[in-house]
Design an enzyme around this catalytic site. Structure first.
Site, PDB file in Angstrom:
ATOM      1  N   ASN A  43       0.871  -1.178   0.000  1.00 39.41           N
ATOM      2  CA  ASN A  43       0.000   0.000   0.000  1.00 39.41           C
ATOM      3  C   ASN A  43       0.908   1.229   0.000  1.00 39.41           C
ATOM      4  OD1 ASN A  43      -1.812   2.031   0.420  1.00 39.41           O
ATOM      5  ND2 ASN A  43      -2.438   1.372   2.477  1.00 39.41           N
ATOM      6  N   LYS A  52       0.080   4.230  -0.313  1.00 41.53           N
ATOM      7  CA  LYS A  52      -0.564   5.429   0.264  1.00 41.53           C
ATOM      8  C   LYS A  52      -0.320   6.623  -0.662  1.00 41.53           C
ATOM      9  CE  LYS A  52      -0.203   3.251   4.745  1.00 41.53           C
ATOM     10  NZ  LYS A  52      -0.076   3.350   6.199  1.00 41.53           N
ATOM     11  N   HIS A 103      -9.556   1.229   4.870  1.00 41.92           N
ATOM     12  CA  HIS A 103      -8.282   1.425   5.578  1.00 41.92           C
ATOM     13  C   HIS A 103      -8.499   2.385   6.756  1.00 41.92           C
ATOM     14  CE1 HIS A 103      -4.166   2.564   6.472  1.00 41.92           C
ATOM     15  NE2 HIS A 103      -3.804   1.457   5.851  1.00 41.92           N
ATOM     16  N   GLU A 155      -6.845   4.782   7.830  1.00 39.84           N
ATOM     17  CA  GLU A 155      -6.622   6.202   7.524  1.00 39.84           C
ATOM     18  C   GLU A 155      -7.861   6.808   6.860  1.00 39.84           C
ATOM     19  OE1 GLU A 155      -2.943   5.559   5.433  1.00 39.84           O
ATOM     20  OE2 GLU A 155      -2.004   5.011   7.335  1.00 39.84           O
ATOM     21  N   GLU A 215      -5.274  -4.682  10.593  1.00 42.33           N
ATOM     22  CA  GLU A 215      -4.247  -3.669  10.815  1.00 42.33           C
ATOM     23  C   GLU A 215      -4.535  -2.944  12.123  1.00 42.33           C
ATOM     24  OE1 GLU A 215      -2.363  -2.540   6.733  1.00 42.33           O
ATOM     25  OE2 GLU A 215      -3.942  -1.122   7.219  1.00 42.33           O
ATOM     26  N   GLY A 272       2.631   2.537  10.809  1.00 35.30           N
ATOM     27  CA  GLY A 272       3.576   3.643  10.665  1.00 35.30           C
ATOM     28  C   GLY A 272       4.277   4.031  11.952  1.00 35.30           C
ATOM     29  N   SER A 279       3.611  -1.936  10.327  1.00 34.14           N
ATOM     30  CA  SER A 279       5.056  -2.024  10.516  1.00 34.14           C
ATOM     31  C   SER A 279       5.648  -3.380  10.109  1.00 34.14           C
ATOM     32  CB  SER A 279       5.438  -1.657  11.956  1.00 34.14           C
ATOM     33  OG  SER A 279       5.055  -0.314  12.221  1.00 34.14           O
TER      34      SER A 279
HETATM   35  P1  13P Z   1       3.138   0.636   7.687  1.00 36.28           P
HETATM   36  O1  13P Z   1       3.634  -0.654   7.088  1.00 36.28           O
HETATM   37  O2  13P Z   1       3.842   1.835   7.190  1.00 36.28           O
HETATM   38  O3  13P Z   1       3.036   0.543   9.178  1.00 36.28           O
HETATM   39  O4  13P Z   1       1.618   0.798   7.155  1.00 36.28           O
HETATM   40  C1  13P Z   1       0.742  -0.261   7.280  1.00 36.28           C
HETATM   41  C2  13P Z   1      -0.476   0.024   6.487  1.00 36.28           C
HETATM   42  O5  13P Z   1      -1.269   0.876   6.839  1.00 36.28           O
HETATM   43  C3  13P Z   1      -0.681  -0.745   5.256  1.00 36.28           C
HETATM   44  O6  13P Z   1      -1.959  -0.529   4.736  1.00 36.28           O
END
Ligand code: 13P
Length: 251
Positions: free
Chosen positions: A9, A11, A95, A97, A164, A170, A209
């Site tokens: 992903n 983003k 997601h 976010e 997640e 992150g 992560s």
């Molecule tokens: P990170 O791997 O940067 O923690 O992000 C995870 C994520 O949100 C994947 O969709």
């Protein structure tokens, strides 16, 4: 047997030129890998160029979001058919976010999943608890609510779940393999009560992560069927090492 799925992903990262460069470097690194399904989710603006450079390869494409209507006066939105048009096989829906910054709810996520599936897209449906919810002992309650709301009247074909935990995204704080397994096992039970035996086919990815250093131990858990990778997917070398987790295990 569930075939592992590892998805990147990206983003809100990567221009079209960076996308082209990434793919040119990445494809040779994963050439011949067929025991893991590999998926890239670039931003919308990079999908067409990614489709062009991935043609004929073992890497599939995903959108990071979608709207539920087919077309119309919805400024700024993208329909399931538009994702199909740029050769997406998958779409990521719900997601954290999107839930956190763009007001997505279990209900809107449910409408998106239904529309995406009706258009023939496979869906990576994201769920997970916040730190506050985990510390209050509400993890299972939250997962249960997200699953029953998000999957209302949804069939299991083409469905992938991504667990997640929001506190692991992150932050560099990965769930331990045991924490991931505990949540995945709970999710599988919930899926079983919705879908019976068909739930055994549904892949449950872990996200938060994920790195080359921790993917093998996460994947060794019974109900962890893959990963959804953010930060560590932005470099072809690091993402290819995650995809090739079996080799880093020494096996
Ligand atoms: P990170 O791997 O940067 O923690 O992000 C995870 C994520 O949100 C994947 O969709």
């Amino acid at each position: 047997m569930r075939r592992p799925l590892i998805a990147a992903n990206w983003k809100m990262h990567m221009t079209t030129a960076e996308t082209r460069e990434y793919i040119t470097e990445f494809l040779p690194l994963v050439e011949g890998v067929d025991d893991v399904e590999i998926v890239l989710a670039p931003p919308f603006t990079s999908l067409a160029v990614a489709a062009k450079f991935l043609k004929g390869s073992n890497v599939k494409l995903a959108g990071q979001n979608v709207f539920w209507e087919e077309k119309g006066a919805y400024t700024g939105e993208i329909s399931p058919l538009m994702l199909k048009d740029v050769e997406c096989s998958y779409v990521i829906i719900g997601h954290s976010e999107r839930r956190q910054y763009f007001g997505e709810t279990d209900e809107t996520v449910n409408r998106k999943i239904a529309a995406a599936m009706a258009a023939g897209l496979d869906v990576i449906f994201c769920i997970g608890e916040t730190l506050e919810e985990r510390e209050a002992g509400r993890t299972f309650e939250i997962l249960k609510r997200q699953i029953s709301g998000g999957l209302r009247n949804i069939k299991p074909d083409g469905l992938v779940i991504a667990y997640e935990p929001v506190w692991a995204i992150g932050t560099g704080k990965t769930a331990t393999p045991e924490q991931a397994q505990e949540a995945h096992e709970f999710i599988r039970k919930e899926l079983n009560s919705l879908y019976g035996d068909a739930s055994e086919e549904i892949r449950i990815l872990y996200g938060g992560s994920v790195k080359p250093e921790n993917i093998a131990s996460l994947m060794s858990q019974k109900d962890v069927d893959g990963g959804l990778v953010g930060g560590a997917s932005l470099k072809p070398d690091s993402f290819s090492r995650i995809v090739r987790f079996k080799e880093t295990e020494g096996g």
